[in-house]
Design a protein around this motif. Structure first.
Motif, mmCIF file in Angstrom:
data_model
loop_
_atom_site.group_PDB
_atom_site.id
_atom_site.type_symbol
_atom_site.label_atom_id
_atom_site.label_comp_id
_atom_site.label_asym_id
_atom_site.label_seq_id
_atom_site.Cartn_x
_atom_site.Cartn_y
_atom_site.Cartn_z
ATOM 1 N N SER A 60 -62.170 -32.428 -49.403
ATOM 2 C CA SER A 60 -60.893 -31.614 -49.353
ATOM 3 C C SER A 60 -60.588 -31.066 -50.572
ATOM 4 C CB SER A 60 -59.695 -32.735 -48.843
ATOM 5 O OG SER A 60 -58.660 -32.048 -48.753
ATOM 6 N N ALA A 61 -60.710 -31.778 -51.705
ATOM 7 C CA ALA A 61 -60.479 -31.248 -52.989
ATOM 8 C C ALA A 61 -61.224 -30.315 -53.316
ATOM 9 C CB ALA A 61 -60.388 -32.403 -54.216
ATOM 10 N N SER A 62 -62.636 -30.055 -52.777
ATOM 11 C CA SER A 62 -63.661 -29.165 -53.362
ATOM 12 C C SER A 62 -63.192 -27.956 -52.471
ATOM 13 C CB SER A 62 -64.788 -29.694 -52.880
ATOM 14 O OG SER A 62 -65.897 -28.809 -53.201
ATOM 15 N N VAL A 63 -62.660 -27.967 -51.011
ATOM 16 C CA VAL A 63 -62.280 -26.858 -50.407
ATOM 17 C C VAL A 63 -61.224 -26.265 -51.160
ATOM 18 C CG1 VAL A 63 -61.285 -25.951 -48.131
ATOM 19 C CG2 VAL A 63 -63.220 -27.748 -48.245
ATOM 20 N N LYS A 64 -60.254 -27.048 -51.649
ATOM 21 C CA LYS A 64 -58.792 -26.180 -52.525
ATOM 22 C C LYS A 64 -59.615 -25.660 -53.388
ATOM 23 C CE LYS A 64 -55.919 -30.291 -50.970
ATOM 24 N NZ LYS A 64 -55.229 -31.267 -50.936
ATOM 25 N N ALA A 65 -60.454 -26.259 -54.290
ATOM 26 C CA ALA A 65 -61.004 -25.751 -55.411
ATOM 27 C C ALA A 65 -61.575 -24.452 -55.262
ATOM 28 C CB ALA A 65 -62.035 -26.650 -56.152
ATOM 29 N N MET A 66 -62.064 -24.032 -54.004
ATOM 30 C CA MET A 66 -62.750 -22.620 -53.647
ATOM 31 C C MET A 66 -61.699 -22.054 -53.604
ATOM 32 S SD MET A 66 -65.719 -24.222 -51.114
ATOM 33 C CE MET A 66 -66.818 -25.593 -51.573
ATOM 34 N N GLN A 67 -60.575 -22.269 -53.336
ATOM 35 C CA GLN A 67 -59.588 -21.238 -52.986
ATOM 36 C C GLN A 67 -58.858 -21.077 -54.538
ATOM 37 O OE1 GLN A 67 -56.659 -23.307 -50.370
ATOM 38 N NE2 GLN A 67 -58.119 -23.079 -48.581
ATOM 39 N N ASN A 68 -59.032 -21.810 -55.359
ATOM 40 C CA ASN A 68 -58.762 -21.713 -56.708
ATOM 41 C C ASN A 68 -59.493 -20.759 -57.562
ATOM 42 O OD1 ASN A 68 -57.780 -22.311 -59.225
ATOM 43 N ND2 ASN A 68 -57.148 -24.352 -58.897
ATOM 44 N N SER A 69 -58.944 -19.710 -57.967
ATOM 45 C CA SER A 69 -59.988 -18.889 -58.468
ATOM 46 C C SER A 69 -60.033 -19.167 -60.169
ATOM 47 C CB SER A 69 -59.363 -17.269 -58.875
ATOM 48 O OG SER A 69 -58.096 -17.548 -59.313
ATOM 49 N N ILE A 70 -59.234 -20.070 -60.824
ATOM 50 C CA ILE A 70 -59.421 -20.464 -62.000
ATOM 51 C C ILE A 70 -60.759 -21.320 -62.238
ATOM 52 C CG2 ILE A 70 -58.378 -22.104 -63.966
ATOM 53 C CD1 ILE A 70 -55.739 -20.585 -63.288
ATOM 54 N N ARG A 84 -63.986 -28.898 -58.261
ATOM 55 C CA ARG A 84 -62.725 -29.479 -57.619
ATOM 56 C C ARG A 84 -61.887 -29.697 -58.679
ATOM 57 N NH1 ARG A 84 -62.239 -34.554 -58.782
ATOM 58 N NH2 ARG A 84 -64.153 -36.011 -59.129
ATOM 59 N N CYS A 85 -60.523 -29.948 -58.017
ATOM 60 C CA CYS A 85 -59.321 -30.204 -58.922
ATOM 61 C C CYS A 85 -59.491 -31.488 -59.513
ATOM 62 C CB CYS A 85 -58.020 -29.949 -58.348
ATOM 63 S SG CYS A 85 -57.721 -28.164 -57.920
ATOM 64 N N LEU A 86 -58.968 -31.717 -60.773
ATOM 65 C CA LEU A 86 -58.977 -32.931 -61.145
ATOM 66 C C LEU A 86 -58.007 -33.903 -60.662
ATOM 67 C CD1 LEU A 86 -59.045 -32.295 -65.052
ATOM 68 C CD2 LEU A 86 -60.831 -33.372 -63.922
ATOM 69 N N GLN A 87 -58.209 -35.093 -60.505
ATOM 70 C CA GLN A 87 -57.208 -36.223 -59.952
ATOM 71 C C GLN A 87 -57.094 -37.335 -60.787
ATOM 72 O OE1 GLN A 87 -59.646 -37.289 -56.313
ATOM 73 N NE2 GLN A 87 -58.884 -35.821 -55.342
ATOM 74 N N LEU A 88 -56.022 -38.005 -60.603
ATOM 75 C CA LEU A 88 -55.846 -39.194 -61.504
ATOM 76 C C LEU A 88 -56.625 -39.956 -61.841
ATOM 77 C CD1 LEU A 88 -53.329 -40.158 -63.078
ATOM 78 C CD2 LEU A 88 -52.584 -41.598 -61.132
ATOM 79 N N SER A 89 -57.588 -40.442 -60.721
ATOM 80 C CA SER A 89 -58.760 -41.036 -60.918
ATOM 81 C C SER A 89 -59.854 -40.769 -61.910
ATOM 82 C CB SER A 89 -59.322 -41.727 -59.594
ATOM 83 O OG SER A 89 -59.676 -40.406 -58.979
ATOM 84 N N ASP A 90 -59.879 -39.364 -62.112
ATOM 85 C CA ASP A 90 -61.018 -38.833 -62.998
ATOM 86 C C ASP A 90 -60.512 -39.401 -64.382
ATOM 87 O OD1 ASP A 90 -62.164 -37.769 -61.020
ATOM 88 O OD2 ASP A 90 -61.077 -35.766 -60.905
#
Length: 985
Positions: free
Chosen positions: A814-824, A830-836
């Protein structure tokens, strides 16, 4: 299709031009952020020299002329460099004492005790304490030790004439620029550790005897010697040189104790027969002791406890049947030693009064015996137990000592008051004039005991006042620097949240990030006014330029933070909408992170912590894995064995013993690890837990025989280790053909990984085998095996994270899909999460293990010069230093390559993780900032500075290593996100 949980950075269809603007904005901002980090850490690192290493010496005080008649016309100072108190006082194996003359002095005509030196117990600071009365100027850390970093007063300066003979490292410090001195030193070549150095002591005595004999034919020299206030100083280096070369329990060192005793007897007889007036005072002592290992510098009693014997004009005779009560005037100031400790029975001196002193107390003792003003920078307390004065003169001597220290305090107070807008005086001495008047009144009414006690109390307050003004600016400077570091960490954290987390996507839905800070004029206006105010205050206080830099940097950082007020407001609102379990997770992450970072701070002085760390992880990680995946996947057992294997090395001695066959064994282990990794890479196609690490079908090596060539080079390097070492041992030189082969193997092997397959496991195996030959050829012992253990642990880390990614496939997809929408973010990131946060913390652990696994900064383990003998034997400092530094870099490069590859495997942005690493390192930097020391041995002082410097430099060092290793890791490929998720599902 985007729900409420979509991230800040993505969301909606935006024009391509808008996306490019955001990408350029992020790239420009991150370049600026890195430059800011480099400048900030460089500037703040200099702050420790303004806080901890500010010279305590002030000028402009007038000397206090004593109001009593001097008992001695001349003083003889004998300093036996490196003489331990116990070796001086105790008997030899036959029961005979090594210093019969000085023992007779102690029992019949003089006083004795132990002089407690303050670390660093080195020759220069020891002599400065004895002759000048203060402890080595800590600002000299930055200026070297041979020449005077600052001018200071001494007993020699106050004398009418000084005669001095001894070492070229000591005598010129005090007499080199002294016009009223006669001195000479032997050449440096005389200090040969291969010989018995007691002849150096004989040389000093012979020079003095020659001078006195020459005066019988030189009327001017005779007249000079007959003056009062004459000081004769003999520096006796023999014990120090013999202690270093042969250890203090050797027959040569112990015989040197007899030599200095015999010299003391001959000097006494020579002076008495020449002057025939009994107006000479004699002091025999040492600048420091000597440890059993033949070294000195730290605060161990073997280094700090030195003998002190005084006799002659003005010195009290021995008191027998001493009860052991504290003597009058005995003061404890600088060191932590207890005075008047029980005398060891084997010394045979229990029934004779013993008077211990701080080393700096010897300077006012010498000045008092000669009737000279105490050195104006002295912090020594006059030891009354040594002087034979009547009650009036005794009080006058203490009062002169008190006034001299009080003058320093008043001068410092005056200087600080003239430069402070809000001056805070030292309250206990606000009415010092009344105390002086009270003392004078007590003397006038002949209440000498009360006058003496009040003088000593005033002296103690003056010493406390000196410390007060020495640390006057500490709180303000440390507060500015601490707020600066905190501001930097908050600013970096805000950047990570804005650019690499799902928060940014939510914000972009409302407003473009590029325009987040367009309404920040008020913030900058207030910051400018505040900066002008602070700058004006600093100018009025005549503060150094660096004070302005510290304040400006801190204000700038907090201005940048407050200029993000829109994002901060949004962040606050977002947190308010979170569930309570999120806050529990956030707090737990912060606590665990701080505990791990504090463990890393402690590990700088206790390497065994890493052993406990990897033992614990070696148990906990496999248990976590086996609850979700079967043992047949081989991942849990690999993690277990790798962690426990690496844990062994931080129990090893820091000084690596030479063992050629252990290096060869390491070469065999390296080839075995390479072979196993190769097998797993080629035959794990059905194991889903290895999927992202394996070579893709389209990424076959350009040279099919590359792996076999690398294995051959590792084997050949192992053979060359044996040949080069054995030949050098026998012939004492390196054959040109061996040198050429070694260089060729090392250089060629590091190029080969560039031609390997681009799969993660394949490329990392090739990198491991590529650096192995060079590391083997630079190894002398177990550190070669450490290289293998580190590589295995890094691979276990990657396997663990890969399995964790598979087990968390739903949320990560799910986070990876969001990252594909994220052009930066890049494609498939994928986006960083707290667990990272665990990724950054684990990297910090491995990065430190790479440095401390085979030693530490204080040891010579990683800097053993014999490491380079297979490449060069002719002394070439630059090339040798380059090879040693390269050897240190190889484990770091292995860690960075694994880290870069891991970010691709788990699809997190590399720069985002880099900023988290910098965030972690600066938590440690702040801790080390408060641990910097300006007291202790040179090693303790230097290590505290080094630890702070190492952490401060990580913002640059890690980035440079990323750039360097990017050559090897930039083309590494993993399975696509879609392919990975299909296989997982």
């Amino acid at each position: 299709m985007r729900g409420d949980g979509d991230g800040i950075l993505g969301g909606g269809k935006r024009s391509e031009s808008s996306l490019k603007v955001r990408q350029k904005w992020l790239k420009r901002k991150e370049k600026w952020l890195v430059v800011l980090g480099v400048v900030l850490h460089a500037v703040y690192m200099l702050s420790i020299f303004d806080i901890y290493f500010k010279t305590p010496i002030v000028h402009g005080m007038k000397p206090v002329t004593p109001r009593f008649t001097s008992p001695a016309k001349r003083l003889v100072l004998l300093v036996a460099d490196g003489l331990r108190a116990d070796k001086f006082f105790e008997p030899d194996s036959d029961g005979n004492y090594r210093a019969p003359f000085l023992r007779s002095v102690i029992k019949e005509r003089g006083r004795w005790g132990v002089s407690h030196a303050r670390p660093p117990t080195e020759s220069r600071p020891g002599h400065v304490a004895i002759i000048a009365g203060f402890y080595e100027d800590p600002s000299a850390v930055t200026k070297g030790w041979k020449a005077n970093p600052v001018e200071f007063d001494s007993v020699f300066n106050r004398s009418r004439h000084t005669i001095s003979y001894g070492s070229p490292d000591i005598v010129p410090i005090f007499c080199g620029a002294l016009p009223h001195s006669t001195w000479n030193t032997y050449p440096h070549e005389y200090e040969d550790f291969a010989t018995d150095a007691s002849f150096l002591d004989e040389w000093s005595f012979d020079q003095l005897a020659s001078l006195l004999n020459r005066s019988n034919e030189d009327p001017k020299l005779k007249q000079l010697l007959l003056q009062d206030h004459l000081v004769i100083f003999l520096h006796l280096l023999g014990c120090d040189s013999n202690g270093h070369a042969h250890r203090p329990y050797s027959s040569i060192y112990l015989n040197n104790v007899k030599v200095v005793d015999h010299i003391a007897e001959r000097v006494y007889n020579l002076i008495q027969s020449y002057f025939k007036d009994d107006l000479a005072a004699y002091i025999f002592t040492a600048d420091h002791g000597m440890s059993d290992k033949g070294s000195h510098g730290d605060g161990h009693p073997s280094n700090t406890d030195t003998p002190l014997v005084a006799w002659g004009a003005g010195v009290r005779h021995p008191a027998h049947n001493f009860s052991g009560d504290q003597l009058e005037g005995a003061v404890q100031f600088v060191d932590e030693h207890k005075h008047n400790m029980p005398t060891p029975r084997e010394w045979g001196l229990e029934g004779i009064e013993r008077v211990d002193v701080n080393q700096a107390d010897i300077a006012p003792l010498m000045s008092t015996l000669l009737g000279l003003p105490c050195p104006v920078n002295s912090v020594g307390n006059l030891p009354l137990g040594y002087i034979d004065f009547n009650k009036v003169d005794k009080v006058e001597a203490v009062l002169a000592n008190t006034k001299q220290i009080l003058n320093q305090f008043l001068r410092k107070s005056q200087l600080k008051q003239s430069n402070s807008l809000n001056f805070k005086p030292f309250e206990p001495l606000k009415n010092y004039n009344l105390a002086l008047e009270r003392i004078e009144h007590l003397i006038s009414i002949r209440d000498y005991e009360a006058a003496r006690k009040l003088s000593e109390h005033l002296r103690r307050l003056a010493l406390e006042g000196l410390h007060y003004f020495q640390t006057y600016d500490w709180f303000r400077l440390m507060a500015i620097i601490t707020f600066g570091y905190i501001g930097w960490m908050i600013y970096v954290l805000l950047h990570v949240l804005q650019s690499y987390t799902s928060l940014s996507e939510k914000l972009v839905e409302k407003k473009q990030m590029v325009h987040l800070r367009k309404n920040t004029g008020k913030v900058y206006f207030i910051a400018c006014l505040f900066s002008c105010l602070v700058c004006s205050l600093l100018l009025l206080e005549h503060s150094p330029p660096l004070y302005h830099a510290y304040a400006a940097m801190t204000i700038f950082l907090w201005t940048q933070i407050f200029s993000e007020y829109e994002f901060l407001l949004f962040l606050w609102r977002d947190l308010q909408r979170r569930e309570s379990r999120y806050f529990i997770k956030l707090i737990a992450t912060c606590i665990v992170s701080i505990l791990i970072l504090e463990m890393l701070v402690k590990s700088f002085t206790d390497r065994k912590l890493y052993t406990w760390c990897f033992w614990t992880v070696g148990v906990a990680a496999p248990i976590y894995l086996t609850r979700s995946i079967p043992w047949k996947s081989r991942v849990p057992i690999i993690v277990l064995l790798a962690c426990w294997f690496l844990s062994i090395f931080t129990l090893m001695p820091a000084e690596i013993p030479e063992n050629t066959w252990l290096v060869v064994t390491s070469g065999v282990v390296t080839m075995m690890i390479g072979g196993v990794a190769r097998h797993l890479d080629l035959h794990s196609e059905d194991d889903k837990y290895w999927l992202s690490l394996r070579t893709n079908d389209t990424s076959r090596p350009k040279f099919p025989m590359l792996f076999h060539l690398q294995i051959t080079l590792v084997g050949l390097s192992s053979v060359m280790v044996v040949l080069s070492t054995s030949h050098r041992t026998k012939k004492h030189e390196l054959l040109a053909v061996h040198q050429l082969i070694n260089w060729s193997i090392a250089v060629c092997s590091m190029v080969l990984p560039l031609f390997s397959a681009t799969g993660v496991l394949s490329r990392l195996t090739s990198i491991f085998l590529g650096f192995a030959p060079a590391f083997l050829l630079l190894s002398i012992g177990y550190e070669a095996l450490f290289y293998c253990a580190l590589a295995l642990a890094l691979m276990a880390w990657m396997l663990f994270e890969n399995v964790h990614r598979y087990l968390s496939k739903a949320s990560l997809f799910s986070a990876s899909v969001k990252a594909m929408q994220n052009s930066i973010l890049k494609h498939d990131e994928r986006c960083l999460q707290l667990s990272d946060m665990r990724i950054a913390l684990t990297f910090m652990v491995f990065f430190n293990v790479a440095f401390f696994g085979t030693g530490n900064f204080a040891s010579i383990a990683s800097f053993e010069i014999s490491s380079v003998y297979r490449f060069i034997t002719i002394f070439s400092p630059f090339l040798m230093a380059a090879l040693l530094i390269f050897k240190l870099l190889i484990p770091f490069m292995l860690v960075i390559c694994a880290f870069s590859s891991l970010t691709k495997v788990i699809r997190v942005p590399l720069l985002g993780c880099y900023f988290l690493v910098i965030l972690c390192s600066d938590v440690m930097t702040i801790h080390f900032f408060f641990l910097v020391r300006n007291t202790g041995s040179w090693m303790e002082i230097g290590n505290s500075i080094s630890h702070f410097g190492i952490m401060s430099a990580q913002v640059v060092f890690v980035l440079l290593l990323f750039a360097l290793t990017n050559v090897y890791t930039k083309d590494i490929q993993t399975s696509s996100a879609r392919h990975s998720s299909r296989k997982a599902m």
